[in-house]
Scaffold this motif. Structure first.
Motif, PDB file in Angstrom:
ATOM      1  N   VAL A  95     -16.322  39.924  30.439  1.00 38.23           N
ATOM      2  CA  VAL A  95     -16.754  39.281  31.676  1.00 38.23           C
ATOM      3  C   VAL A  95     -18.246  39.553  31.866  1.00 38.23           C
ATOM      4  N   TYR A  96     -18.999  38.564  32.299  1.00 32.56           N
ATOM      5  CA  TYR A  96     -20.438  38.656  32.466  1.00 32.56           C
ATOM      6  C   TYR A  96     -20.824  38.118  33.848  1.00 32.56           C
ATOM      7  N   VAL A  97     -21.922  38.650  34.392  1.00 33.30           N
ATOM      8  CA  VAL A  97     -22.555  38.089  35.588  1.00 33.30           C
ATOM      9  C   VAL A  97     -23.832  37.396  35.145  1.00 33.30           C
ATOM     10  N   GLU A  98     -23.999  36.125  35.496  1.00 31.31           N
ATOM     11  CA  GLU A  98     -25.162  35.352  35.101  1.00 31.31           C
ATOM     12  C   GLU A  98     -25.926  34.933  36.359  1.00 31.31           C
ATOM     13  N   TYR A  99     -27.284  34.912  36.265  1.00 29.47           N
ATOM     14  CA  TYR A  99     -28.082  34.532  37.419  1.00 29.47           C
ATOM     15  C   TYR A  99     -29.396  33.933  36.944  1.00 29.47           C
ATOM     16  N   LEU A 100     -30.002  33.076  37.809  1.00 28.05           N
ATOM     17  CA  LEU A 100     -31.344  32.528  37.575  1.00 28.05           C
ATOM     18  C   LEU A 100     -31.955  32.148  38.904  1.00 28.05           C
ATOM     19  N   VAL A 101     -33.287  32.001  38.916  1.00 32.94           N
ATOM     20  CA  VAL A 101     -33.991  31.637  40.150  1.00 32.94           C
ATOM     21  C   VAL A 101     -33.672  30.178  40.500  1.00 32.94           C
ATOM     22  N   LYS A 102     -33.419  29.975  41.767  1.00 27.28           N
ATOM     23  CA  LYS A 102     -33.061  28.637  42.231  1.00 27.28           C
ATOM     24  C   LYS A 102     -34.189  27.645  41.925  1.00 27.28           C
ATOM     25  N   ASN A 103     -33.801  26.440  41.482  1.00 28.52           N
ATOM     26  CA  ASN A 103     -34.702  25.340  41.165  1.00 28.52           C
ATOM     27  C   ASN A 103     -35.614  25.640  39.979  1.00 28.52           C
ATOM     28  N   LEU A 115     -26.773  43.831  40.799  1.00 31.56           N
ATOM     29  CA  LEU A 115     -27.919  43.182  40.155  1.00 31.56           C
ATOM     30  C   LEU A 115     -29.184  43.849  40.668  1.00 31.56           C
ATOM     31  N   ARG A 116     -29.948  44.444  39.744  1.00 34.86           N
ATOM     32  CA  ARG A 116     -31.180  45.121  40.101  1.00 34.86           C
ATOM     33  C   ARG A 116     -32.386  44.269  39.701  1.00 34.86           C
ATOM     34  N   GLY A 117     -33.537  44.579  40.265  1.00 37.80           N
ATOM     35  CA  GLY A 117     -34.788  43.955  39.852  1.00 37.80           C
ATOM     36  C   GLY A 117     -35.013  42.554  40.400  1.00 37.80           C
ATOM     37  N   LEU A 118     -34.227  42.140  41.378  1.00 35.02           N
ATOM     38  CA  LEU A 118     -34.461  40.815  41.973  1.00 35.02           C
ATOM     39  C   LEU A 118     -35.732  40.870  42.817  1.00 35.02           C
ATOM     40  N   LYS A 119     -36.525  39.841  42.723  1.00 33.32           N
ATOM     41  CA  LYS A 119     -37.816  39.817  43.396  1.00 33.32           C
ATOM     42  C   LYS A 119     -37.651  39.378  44.845  1.00 33.32           C
ATOM     43  N   GLU A 120     -38.448  40.002  45.713  1.00 35.13           N
ATOM     44  CA  GLU A 120     -38.381  39.719  47.137  1.00 35.13           C
ATOM     45  C   GLU A 120     -38.897  38.308  47.438  1.00 35.13           C
ATOM     46  N   GLY A 121     -38.242  37.664  48.381  1.00 33.97           N
ATOM     47  CA  GLY A 121     -38.661  36.333  48.812  1.00 33.97           C
ATOM     48  C   GLY A 121     -38.140  35.204  47.950  1.00 33.97           C
ATOM     49  N   LEU A 122     -37.278  35.486  46.942  1.00 32.40           N
ATOM     50  CA  LEU A 122     -36.746  34.444  46.067  1.00 32.40           C
ATOM     51  C   LEU A 122     -35.249  34.320  46.286  1.00 32.40           C
ATOM     52  N   SER A 123     -34.728  33.092  45.969  1.00 30.90           N
ATOM     53  CA  SER A 123     -33.288  32.827  46.013  1.00 30.90           C
ATOM     54  C   SER A 123     -32.776  32.711  44.598  1.00 30.90           C
ATOM     55  N   TYR A 124     -31.537  33.211  44.366  1.00 26.38           N
ATOM     56  CA  TYR A 124     -30.952  33.241  43.022  1.00 26.38           C
ATOM     57  C   TYR A 124     -29.575  32.605  43.041  1.00 26.38           C
ATOM     58  N   ARG A 125     -29.301  31.819  41.965  1.00 27.15           N
ATOM     59  CA  ARG A 125     -27.952  31.294  41.718  1.00 27.15           C
ATOM     60  C   ARG A 125     -27.209  32.319  40.861  1.00 27.15           C
ATOM     61  N   VAL A 126     -25.991  32.687  41.316  1.00 20.75           N
ATOM     62  CA  VAL A 126     -25.222  33.741  40.639  1.00 20.75           C
ATOM     63  C   VAL A 126     -23.822  33.228  40.386  1.00 20.75           C
ATOM     64  N   ARG A 127     -23.273  33.535  39.200  1.00 20.36           N
ATOM     65  CA  ARG A 127     -21.892  33.176  38.877  1.00 20.36           C
ATOM     66  C   ARG A 127     -21.309  34.248  37.952  1.00 20.36           C
ATOM     67  N   VAL A 128     -19.959  34.256  37.871  1.00 21.75           N
ATOM     68  CA  VAL A 128     -19.232  35.184  36.998  1.00 21.75           C
ATOM     69  C   VAL A 128     -18.551  34.383  35.915  1.00 21.75           C
ATOM     70  N   GLU A 159     -20.583  29.207  41.980  1.00 23.16           N
ATOM     71  CA  GLU A 159     -21.880  29.831  42.114  1.00 23.16           C
ATOM     72  C   GLU A 159     -22.104  30.338  43.544  1.00 23.16           C
ATOM     73  N   LEU A 160     -22.788  31.469  43.638  1.00 24.94           N
ATOM     74  CA  LEU A 160     -23.248  32.019  44.900  1.00 24.94           C
ATOM     75  C   LEU A 160     -24.751  31.831  44.995  1.00 24.94           C
ATOM     76  N   LEU A 161     -25.257  31.690  46.214  1.00 24.85           N
ATOM     77  CA  LEU A 161     -26.687  31.635  46.425  1.00 24.85           C
ATOM     78  C   LEU A 161     -27.081  32.944  47.124  1.00 24.85           C
ATOM     79  N   VAL A 162     -27.867  33.757  46.438  1.00 22.96           N
ATOM     80  CA  VAL A 162     -28.276  35.051  46.951  1.00 22.96           C
ATOM     81  C   VAL A 162     -29.771  34.995  47.232  1.00 22.96           C
ATOM     82  N   THR A 163     -30.166  35.214  48.508  1.00 22.50           N
ATOM     83  CA  THR A 163     -31.580  35.175  48.908  1.00 22.50           C
ATOM     84  C   THR A 163     -32.042  36.586  49.215  1.00 22.50           C
ATOM     85  N   VAL A 164     -33.124  36.998  48.561  1.00 20.10           N
ATOM     86  CA  VAL A 164     -33.695  38.330  48.782  1.00 20.10           C
ATOM     87  C   VAL A 164     -34.845  38.190  49.747  1.00 20.10           C
TER      88      VAL A 164
END
Length: 1313
Positions: free
Chosen positions: A1104-1112, A1130-1143, A1158-1163
């Motif tokens: 099982v893996y967690v995958e993520y990328l910056v939105k758009n 998930l570590r190292g996410l940059k402040e002020g950005l939104s990320y698409r996350v899925r398992v 997919e989840l939308l995670v906003t830091v």
């Protein structure tokens, strides 16, 4: 006239007297006591140990012992501290709890039996003393440069006197020279002082050798000032003092510091050491020389220690008396001093009285002569009583230093004491007179063998005892004539001497001792051996560095003596270096260096003699070359054959050029042109240092030899061959090896052997004599002679019977040695009988045990190798299985009568039989038998499939087992749930009939994983199960449900919580969904460390893996592997950005099988935080450093307060504090308290009692206290090894009455003597 007559009579007695002093009376005969061991006259004891005063004696009967102390009887039974050792007169005084000084005094031991009394010397017992140094305060000594100076030591007087030496604070010897030296009394003298002599640690040490303690004087400070270096103000100040004169010290002629005046005198006793010293001052430093006014100094006994300032003469004699002059000289003048030496002498022996053994009515003399200066007085006592007060004996006459005995009688035995004394000492000797009547007895052991080297004296001992003294005669081999006159010398003690022994003097010698009471005979043997001689001595060698050198040392010796070789270098042992190789007759040194130069001595030793020879080795520098060329060595040359014999020859050669690489070994090869012409064979190898080889040869060979040399590069070319050497033919030395006898047919015996090679034929016409006979049947040998072949066949033999066989080699010169006999057997036939009484026992469904009886030995007709068990499966007893005929064989040894058939198939029919076999083959089989194996458990079902998954039902289908192993009675199905954490639920079990192949399970839980276990059964039980897993379908209504209402006004939080599906899900009607969703409840929550992703997973895939990328963004998905958990941070996410996350769940081919939504995670962007200085590392380190500094200052203040609060001292004294006043404490590592009551302290490591005695075991401090258990010690030059590393706390309760055992430091400082 009367005096003259008495002297003549005395002379006659001396001439005719019985001089039997050399006789040793056997201890089994009556005899007065003889003292064998006693303590020294001046006996200094250690007060810390028990006192042991020695006194041992012998006699028959064994003597009893008595003691006197200070001239009166010493009753040891009255003192519980004093005991006497068993079977001895030795006293042991236990001083525990006592003072040793209470046992000081003069002791004398008396040994007494029925025949007399012996007495010991007066033993003066004194305890050793190491008194304390008197307390003093040494003021600094200020002197000007160039003047003389004396630093006084003034050690306390001890017993024995202490040994003095000067050291500094670092326990290093103060340097001494002709300018600065120590006098005999311990004072330190400066002939003139220099600026560099200024120091504050001139310390005098006294070592008391008996108690092994060391004490030190307070350090002395010396300041040397130069007037020119002082400014005018200081000069004006000092001009009013007596430190300086008007000008600095100038050069001056010598003057003596000691001794004073122009002459002095000295008294010394004979045998002692004479030491005289002259120490002069002056500038420049004077030189001292010595001479004897009235003669020459005895060079062999004279030395000049302390830089020529002391004259030392050992073992003084009366000839050393006279005037001695010491002379001091420098460039400005010369002075003299004369010392008059007077030599006196304590008594010393000229003739020591010896024991006297007399027969009744014999005459003898005791003589006691001593000398001394003044001449000693001789007095006699008998049995410890003055001879004037002893019972009168008419046979005894006393004449000054002589007692004459005439016509002695039985009962006159006694012990006489002679005392010679003057003002410087005394001598005491015991000598007994023993009146015995004994026949001769020879004391020399019988059949003693004496060995002597030819041309040396031979002494044959015949020690006898008898009273009167036996007469001794010698005979050789026969008793025809006595041995008297040249070359024999008969000594008074019975020893026979042959002045120059020769080989013909070897043989048996008979010693005969006789007196009028009897005769005694003894035999001894003399063997005269040949001397050991070095035939080839080592020669002078000059060798280049790094080369090798060989010293030869060949010896000739008596064959019966085993020589040992010893090599010396410069009269010392060889260096312990592997480069030195000692051989039987040579010394080899490889890779020679300059340090190897010297004289090398070869010593050949036997048990009787030795011979030696020496040679010098000179090492020169190798000629420098740009580069050393290493090449193959040149072949050896000049091969020569010497010492030619029938079976051996000596081969010598000259080595070729080795080309800078030493020869390692020589390879010797030979060619046999008679048997193998043109073929060279390796014969032997010898070391590269040898150029000869002793070669063992075979008869009837035409030898040619060649030699090859080997160095580090390789082998040389072969040398030119030697001349041919032909050995004479002879009968064979050996018989063929590998003789065997065996049959190849029913009626033959093949005798085979390994033929001899050509070198072993030893002559022409090599043949073999083959001999055989039937064992225990034939008496005569049958034989045939065959040519040089390797076998012979005997035909017409009975089947398998034993034969005795031997094969002998022979040629034209005769047969070889008698060959050994071996046993062989004629040919074998097939066994003729099958095993009988064959039975079987069925143990279980897979194992059967077979039994049989052994076949008769005669029916085997050969060597029985064993039994073969043949078996095969006829068919399975189940109608569905096919027919089998594959045959199997099991082998069993000949001593077995049963065996197991393992691995059988259950529920089957088997057939088997048993056969015996030998080397020829198998015999007939027994009658075949059959057995059936019972039913067993079945194998696992052939397959299990799960189909038609629904919300609450599954369908299972299966196939029957391939191996039924009996009649199937049914199937068993067990299943249970498996949750997300792989925990198993309760087991549900179903029994199914044997004719069913599928089943549908209803009322299952939706969206649930099940695990199934399925197996078949027979009457014997259940077989192994196969397993499968399946999941019921999830309700679609729950797949997209965003949240769960958990109560009024409460909405489920976003972070993951365990959710349970509803108890009554909706049932889907119609066809079932093909697959179920694998992920659900995917959530996220933000924290300081990152975004926490959680989910639920029901799939079968494990990766099982967690995958993520910056939105758009168009970048690739970032993948993080999940290790069996259902949450991930998930570590190292940059402040002020939104990320698409899925398992994602991936299969074996790394393809994505399941995806979550997919989840939308906003830091959120965060404001910069203010830095807290209290958490900064530099601030914490600074605070720690400040705290540590404050702690150190507090400790220093505490120490200074403790020191300063105890006593006031001057600042100068602080700079030179006596180290003995500064003990360390273990608990706080601070200096102990100072007490003015401690007015008398020794050096650390020794404490003394009030009587000035040092006791062992009670000291409160020692030098060793400043180091780790003995690490601190002095080396031979007085330097101190070790550092202060810890100190012991003083026992204040003991004060300065306590004492302590000597430390290892004290022991080590003994080396200062």
């Amino acid at each position: 006239m009367m005096e003259r007559t008495r002297k003549c009579a005395m002379l006659l007695v001396l001439c005719l007297g019985h001089l039997a002093s050399s006789l040793e009376v056997p201890l089994d005969l009556p005899q007065p006591p003889t003292i064998t061991h006693e303590s020294p006259k001046d006996y200094i004891i250690d007060p810390r140990e028990n006192i042991v005063i020695l006194c041992d004696a012998k006699g028959k009967p064994y003597p009893s012992f008595f003691w006197t102390r200070n001239g009166t009887h010493f009753d040891i039974d009255m003192d519980p501290k004093v005991t006497m050792k068993p079977h001895s007169g030795t006293l042991v005084v236990d001083i525990s709890g006592e003072k040793a000084e209470s046992y000081e005094g003069v002791y004398q031991c008396t040994a007494r039996n029925d025949h007399g009394t012996a007495v010991s010397n007066n033993i003066i017992v004194r305890q050793s003393k190491s008194p304390l140094w008197s307390k003093e305060r040494n003021e600094p000594i200020v002197v000007r440069e160039g003047v003389s100076l004396v630093l006084h030591c003034r050690p306390p007087a001890g017993l024995p006197p202490p040994i003095i030496f000067w050291m500094d604070n670092n326990f290093q010897r103060l340097p001494q020279s002709s300018r600065v030296s120590q006098a005999l009394n311990g004072d330190l003298y400066f002939s003139n002082i220099l600026k560099e002599d200024s120091r504050s640690d001139y310390i005098c040490y006294a070592r008391f050798p008996h108690t092994q303690t060391i004490q030190q004087k307070q350090p002395i400070t010396v300041k040397v000032l130069n007037l020119d270096a002082i400014n005018e103000t200081m000069a004006d100040f000092y001009n009013g003092t007596d430190i300086f004169s008007d000008s600095p010290a100038e050069e001056r002629k010598p003057s003596f510091l000691i001794p004073s005046g122009p002459t002095s005198s000295k008294l010394v006793l004979r045998g002692q050491v004479l030491e005289m010293e002259c120490i002069a001052e002056g500038l420049p430093t004077p030189e001292i020389s010595w001479s004897k006014v009235s003669g020459e100094l005895p060079a062999e006994r004279t030395s000049f220690p302390h830089f020529q300032k002391t004259l030392r003469i050992v073992n003084v004699s009366t000839s050393d008396a006279g005037d001695y002059r010491c002379k001091a000289r420098n460039s400005l003048g010369i002075i003299h001093h004369t010392i008059r030496v007077t030599v006196k002498a304590a008594p010393y022996w000229i003739t020591h009285p010896k024991n006297l053994v007399l027969a009744p009515r014999e005459t003898g003399v005791l003589t006691c002569r001593a000398n001394g200066l003044p001449k000693p007085t001789i007095t006699w006592t008998m049995n410890g009583v003055s001879i004037e007060n002893s019972p009168r004996d008419p046979s005894r006459t006393v004449e000054d230093d002589t007692i004459i005995f005439t016509q002695v009688q039985i009962g006159s035995s006694a012990v006489y004491q002679c005392n010679a004394s003057n003002e410087y000492g005394y001598l005491l000797a015991n000598a007994f007179v023993n009146v015995l009547s004994e026949p001769p007895r020879v004391l020399t052991p019988a059949d003693t063998v004496y060995q002597v080297i030819r041309n040396n004296p031979a002494l044959l001992d015949c020690s006898v005892f008898g009273s009167p003294i036996p007469n001794i005669t010698w005979f050789k081999d026969t008793r025809s004539s006595t041995l008297d006159g040249d070359p024999y010398i008969l000594h008074d003690n019975g020893t026979l001497e042959i002045h120059v022994a020769q080989a013909q003097n070897s043989g048996k010698y008979i010693c005969v001792a006789r007196n009028f009471l009897g005769i005694s005979v003894n035999h001894v043997y003399l063997q005269v051996k040949e001397p050991t001689r070095i035939l080839k001595q080592p020669e002078y060698k000059v060798v280049k560095r790094s080369n090798s050198v060989v010293f030869e040392c060949k010896v000739k010796h008596d064959p019966s003596l085993l020589p040992t070789v010893t090599w010396l270098k410069d009269n010392g042992e060889l260096p312990d270096d592997e480069r030195f190789v000692v051989d039987n007759d040579s010394l080899t040194i490889t890779k020679v260096t300059e340090s190897d130069e010297g004289v090398y001595t070869c010593i050949m030793n036997t048990s009787l003699d030795q011979d030696s020879a020496s040679a010098k080795l000179t090492v020169v520098e190798a000629t420098p070359t740009p580069a050393i060329a290493y090449e193959y060595p040149d072949p050896p040359t000049d091969l020569e054959l010497t010492d030619q014999r029938d079976r051996s020859v000596q081969l010598t050669w000259i080595p070729g050029n080795e080309y800078n690489s030493p020869i390692q070994k020589f390879l010797i090869q030979y060619e046999d042109s008679l048997h193998h012409h043109g073929h060279w064979h390796n014969m032997t190898e010898v070391p590269g240092t040898r150029t000869t080889a002793h070669l063992k040869l075979s008869p009837y060979v035409h030898y040619t030899f060649r030699v090859l040399a080997l160095n580090a590069v390789g082998l040389s070319q072969p040398s030119y061959p030697s001349r041919m050497y032909k050995t004479r033919p002879a009968a064979p030395d050996e018989n063929p090896s590998g003789v065997e006898g065996h049959g190849t047919e029913l009626d033959n015996l093949v005798i085979s052997w390994k033929p001899l090679p050509g070198l072993q034929s030893n002559g022409r016409g090599l043949q073999y004599k083959v001999m055989w006979r039937q064992k225990e049947v034939d008496n005569q040998w049958s034989s045939v002679t065959v040519a040089n072949v390797s076998k012979f066949v005997v035909s017409g033999t009975p089947t398998f019977v034993p034969y005795e066989v031997k094969v002998q080699a022979l040629n034209e010169h005769g047969p070889g040695p008698e060959p050994p006999t071996i046993i062989g057997y004629s040919g074998e036939d097939l066994p003729e009988s099958p095993p009988d009484n064959v039975q079987f026992i069925v143990l279980n469904s897979t194992l059967v045990e077979i039994h049989w009886e052994h076949v008769p030995p005669k029916s085997v007709r050969g060597r029985l190798k064993g039994y073969k068990l043949f078996y095969w499966k006829e068919q399975s007893l189940h109608k569905h299985n096919s027919h089998h005929v594959e045959q199997h064989v099991l082998l069993f040894s000949g001593n077995k009568s049963h065996g197991m058939l393992p691995g059988l198939e259950p529920f089957s029919l088997y057939t088997f039989n048993v056969r015996a076999y030998n080397s020829r083959g198998e015999g007939p089989a027994c009658t075949s038998q059959q057995f059936e194996t019972p039913e067993g458990v079945p194998g696992h079902p052939s397959f299990l499939r799960i189909t038609n998954p629904n919300l609450d039902s599954l369908t299972l289908s299966w196939g029957p087992p391939h191996n039924r192993n009996g009649h199937l009675t049914g199937y068993t199905l067990r299943y249970q749930t498996v949750n997300n954490s792989n925990e198993l639920g309760p087991v549900v079990e179903l029994a199914l009939p044997p004719n069913e192949t599928s089943v549908t399970l209803l009322n299952l839980k939706y969206s649930t994983r099940y695990k199934f276990y399925f197996n078949a059964k027979t009457n014997r039980g259940a077989g192994p199960a196969i397993t499968e897993e399946a999941i019921t379908i999830m309700d679609e209504a729950l797949i997209h449900q965003p949240a769960v209402d958990v109560g009024p006004g409460i909405i489920e939080p976003s972070h993951p919580i365990a959710r349970h599906p509803p108890r009554h899900p909706h049932h889907h009607k119609g066809t079932a969904l093909p697959t179920a969703p694998a992920f659900g409840n995917v959530n996220s929550s933000l924290g300081e460390d990152g975004a926490l992703i959680s989910w639920e997973y029901w799939g079968l895939e494990k990766d099982v893996y967690v995958e993520y990328l910056v939105k758009n963004s168009e970048e690739e998905w970032h993948t993080e592997y999940v290790n069996g958990s259902q949450t991930y941070l998930l570590r190292g996410l940059k402040e002020g950005l939104s990320y698409r996350v899925r398992v994602v769940a991936r299969g074996h081919s790394d393809q994505a099988v399941h995806h979550s939504e997919e989840l939308l995670v906003t830091v959120p962007a965060m404001a910069s935080r203010q830095v807290d200085i209290a958490t900064q590392g530099w601030f914490i380190g600074l605070m720690c450093a400040i705290a540590l500094l404050i702690l150190v200052l507090l400790i220093i203040c505490f120490i200074q307060r403790n020191k300063g609060g105890k006593y006031p001292v001057k600042e100068k004294e602080d700079a030179h504090t006596d180290p003995e006043f500064q003990p360390m404490k273990d608990d706080d590592c601070t200096f102990g308290e100072y007490s003015d009551s401690e007015d008398h302290k020794p050096l650390k490591g020794s404490r003394t009692s009030s009587n000035g005695t040092v006791k062992r075991g009670d000291s409160d401090d020692s030098l060793v206290d400043y180091g780790d258990a003995g690490d601190g010690q002095f080396n031979e030059d007085g330097s101190f090894i070790g550092q202060y590393s810890g100190k012991r706390e003083r026992d204040t309760g003991e004060g300065h009455e306590s004492s302590e055992a000597p430390s290892p430091v004290n022991n080590a400082m003994n080396s200062f003597v």
